[in-house]
Scaffold this active site. Structure first.
Site, PDB file in Angstrom:
ATOM      1  N   GLY A  68       0.764  -1.242   0.000  1.00  0.00           N
ATOM      2  CA  GLY A  68       0.000   0.000   0.000  1.00  0.00           C
ATOM      3  C   GLY A  68       0.795   1.293   0.000  1.00  0.00           C
ATOM      4  O   GLY A  68       0.352   2.296  -0.546  1.00  0.00           O
ATOM      5  N   GLU A  82       3.499   4.147   6.165  1.00  0.00           N
ATOM      6  CA  GLU A  82       2.349   3.273   5.948  1.00  0.00           C
ATOM      7  C   GLU A  82       1.281   4.018   5.146  1.00  0.00           C
ATOM      8  O   GLU A  82       1.215   5.255   5.191  1.00  0.00           O
ATOM      9  CB  GLU A  82       1.854   2.837   7.332  1.00  0.00           C
ATOM     10  N   ASP A  83       0.474   3.300   4.395  1.00  0.00           N
ATOM     11  CA  ASP A  83      -0.602   3.952   3.638  1.00  0.00           C
ATOM     12  C   ASP A  83      -1.736   4.375   4.563  1.00  0.00           C
ATOM     13  O   ASP A  83      -2.253   5.482   4.474  1.00  0.00           O
ATOM     14  CB  ASP A  83      -1.132   3.055   2.501  1.00  0.00           C
ATOM     15  N   ASP A 139      -5.704   1.666  10.358  1.00  0.00           N
ATOM     16  CA  ASP A 139      -7.130   1.388  10.519  1.00  0.00           C
ATOM     17  C   ASP A 139      -7.340   0.906  11.961  1.00  0.00           C
ATOM     18  O   ASP A 139      -7.483   1.725  12.861  1.00  0.00           O
ATOM     19  CB  ASP A 139      -7.504   0.350   9.456  1.00  0.00           C
ATOM     20  N   LYS A 167      -7.597   6.466  10.479  1.00  0.00           N
ATOM     21  CA  LYS A 167      -9.022   6.393  10.837  1.00  0.00           C
ATOM     22  C   LYS A 167      -9.133   6.286  12.354  1.00  0.00           C
ATOM     23  O   LYS A 167      -9.139   5.178  12.888  1.00  0.00           O
ATOM     24  CB  LYS A 167      -9.657   5.146  10.210  1.00  0.00           C
ATOM     25  N   PHE A 223     -14.271   2.853   3.971  1.00  0.00           N
ATOM     26  CA  PHE A 223     -13.270   2.194   3.133  1.00  0.00           C
ATOM     27  C   PHE A 223     -12.842   3.094   1.970  1.00  0.00           C
ATOM     28  O   PHE A 223     -13.672   3.701   1.310  1.00  0.00           O
ATOM     29  CB  PHE A 223     -13.813   0.870   2.599  1.00  0.00           C
ATOM     30  N   VAL A 224     -11.539   3.182   1.742  1.00  0.00           N
ATOM     31  CA  VAL A 224     -11.004   4.026   0.665  1.00  0.00           C
ATOM     32  C   VAL A 224     -10.086   3.229  -0.266  1.00  0.00           C
ATOM     33  O   VAL A 224      -9.499   2.226   0.145  1.00  0.00           O
ATOM     34  CB  VAL A 224     -10.229   5.242   1.237  1.00  0.00           C
ATOM     35  N   ASP A 251      -5.850  -0.536  -2.043  1.00  0.00           N
ATOM     36  CA  ASP A 251      -6.577  -1.415  -2.954  1.00  0.00           C
ATOM     37  C   ASP A 251      -7.900  -1.891  -2.394  1.00  0.00           C
ATOM     38  O   ASP A 251      -8.140  -1.883  -1.189  1.00  0.00           O
ATOM     39  CB  ASP A 251      -5.734  -2.662  -3.233  1.00  0.00           C
ATOM     40  N   ARG A 305      -4.856   0.355  -6.847  1.00  0.00           N
ATOM     41  CA  ARG A 305      -3.638   0.964  -6.278  1.00  0.00           C
ATOM     42  C   ARG A 305      -3.023   2.026  -7.181  1.00  0.00           C
ATOM     43  O   ARG A 305      -2.349   2.929  -6.716  1.00  0.00           O
ATOM     44  CB  ARG A 305      -2.575  -0.110  -6.020  1.00  0.00           C
TER      45      ARG A 305
HETATM   46  P1  IMP Z   1      -4.881  -2.288  10.339  1.00  0.00           P
HETATM   47  O1  IMP Z   1      -3.910  -3.367  10.685  1.00  0.00           O
HETATM   48  O2  IMP Z   1      -6.284  -2.673  10.720  1.00  0.00           O
HETATM   49  O3  IMP Z   1      -4.503  -0.930  10.882  1.00  0.00           O
HETATM   50  O4  IMP Z   1      -4.958  -2.208   8.787  1.00  0.00           O
HETATM   51  C1  IMP Z   1      -3.938  -1.688   8.078  1.00  0.00           C
HETATM   52  C2  IMP Z   1      -3.915  -2.214   6.686  1.00  0.00           C
HETATM   53  O5  IMP Z   1      -5.224  -2.564   6.208  1.00  0.00           O
HETATM   54  C3  IMP Z   1      -3.437  -1.118   5.789  1.00  0.00           C
HETATM   55  O6  IMP Z   1      -2.056  -1.160   5.629  1.00  0.00           O
HETATM   56  C4  IMP Z   1      -4.200  -1.378   4.511  1.00  0.00           C
HETATM   57  O7  IMP Z   1      -3.452  -2.247   3.692  1.00  0.00           O
HETATM   58  C5  IMP Z   1      -5.472  -2.049   4.930  1.00  0.00           C
HETATM   59  N1  IMP Z   1      -6.601  -1.092   4.989  1.00  0.00           N
HETATM   60  C6  IMP Z   1      -7.187  -0.554   6.088  1.00  0.00           C
HETATM   61  N2  IMP Z   1      -8.176   0.290   5.779  1.00  0.00           N
HETATM   62  C7  IMP Z   1      -8.233   0.294   4.427  1.00  0.00           C
HETATM   63  C8  IMP Z   1      -9.058   1.026   3.481  1.00  0.00           C
HETATM   64  O8  IMP Z   1      -9.960   1.824   3.804  1.00  0.00           O
HETATM   65  N3  IMP Z   1      -8.793   0.777   2.170  1.00  0.00           N
HETATM   66  C9  IMP Z   1      -7.818  -0.084   1.743  1.00  0.00           C
HETATM   67  N4  IMP Z   1      -7.028  -0.764   2.591  1.00  0.00           N
HETATM   68  C10 IMP Z   1      -7.237  -0.579   3.924  1.00  0.00           C
HETATM   69 MG    MG Z   2      -0.978  -1.719   3.916  1.00  0.00          MG
END
Ligand code: IMP
Ligand code: MG
Length: 175
Positions: free
Chosen positions: A46, A100-101, A104, A132, A153-154, A160, A166
């Site tokens: 990402g 990081e992208d 979440d 977020k 969700f984005v 992606d 992407r």
């Molecule tokens: P986390 O571990 O729940 O913080 O999720 C992080 C990873 O989930 C990110 O690096 C993204 O690859 C993916 N992710 C979380 N939210 C989104 C979204 O809204 N769109 C696309 N990918 C997401």
């Molecule tokens: Mg990621």
């Protein structure tokens, strides 16, 4: 409006807005790490576009590398993190900036921070393009945030939906 597989997405953050924000972030990071020769570690897949654009706004000596970690499938967090691959650099005594992208739930970053901190770096900072706050479940201290967004969700600009989207140069939100 764009369609990816079964879902429709609407424009959310334009390429111009991203560029303006990245200029400011790059200037701030350059100032904060002026004499430190930091190691920048992008989280694949990402963060590839974010890192490549942000790096152009860093006017300090820096090393760049990438790692891979995954916790997502479709639009819901799977709640598990696979192991990290690709970390070859010696981090001991170095200042590390993780790129990081999106953060979440914070699960991936929480896991990543533990792994990176175990390599004895001098410091670890976290930079994320998107954050977020309402989705956060794990303890993660974030140093640099591109945009704080609502819990929707984005896609685009590296992010992606089921592997697609992407390459889109702007960020779109689920309709
Ligand atoms: P986390 O571990 O729940 O913080 O999720 C992080 C990873 O989930 C990110 O690096 C993204 O690859 C993916 N992710 C979380 N939210 C989104 C979204 O809204 N769109 C696309 N990918 C997401
Ligand atoms: Mg990621």
């Amino acid at each position: 409006m764009i369609k990816i597989k079964d879902k429709e997405f609407v424009p959310f953050i334009s390429a111009e807005e991203i560029d303006i924000r990245l200029k400011a972030l790059g200037a701030q990071i350059s100032l904060d790490f002026k004499n430190d020769n930091p190691i920048i570690i992008g989280v694949l897949n990402g963060a590839f576009m974010f890192l490549s654009d942000l790096a152009k706004y860093l006017n300090i000596p820096t090393e760049i590398s990438f790692i891979k970690v995954a916790s997502y499938s479709g639009t819901d967090s799977t709640g598990k993190v696979t192991d990290l691959i690709g970390l070859e650099s010696d981090l001991s005594g170095r200042r590390v900036i993780i790129i990081e992208d999106i953060i979440d739930t914070g699960l991936s970053m929480n896991h990543l921070l533990k792994t990176i901190k175990s390599k004895n770096p001098k410091s670890v900072s976290v930079t994320t393009l998107l954050y977020k706050p309402d989705a956060l479940k794990y303890d993660v201290a974030i140093d640099y945030i591109g945009f704080e967004i609502e819990n929707r969700f984005v896609v685009g600009y590296g992010l992606d939906y089921d592997g697609l989207g992407r390459n889109i140069p702007a960020i779109y939100q689920l309709k």
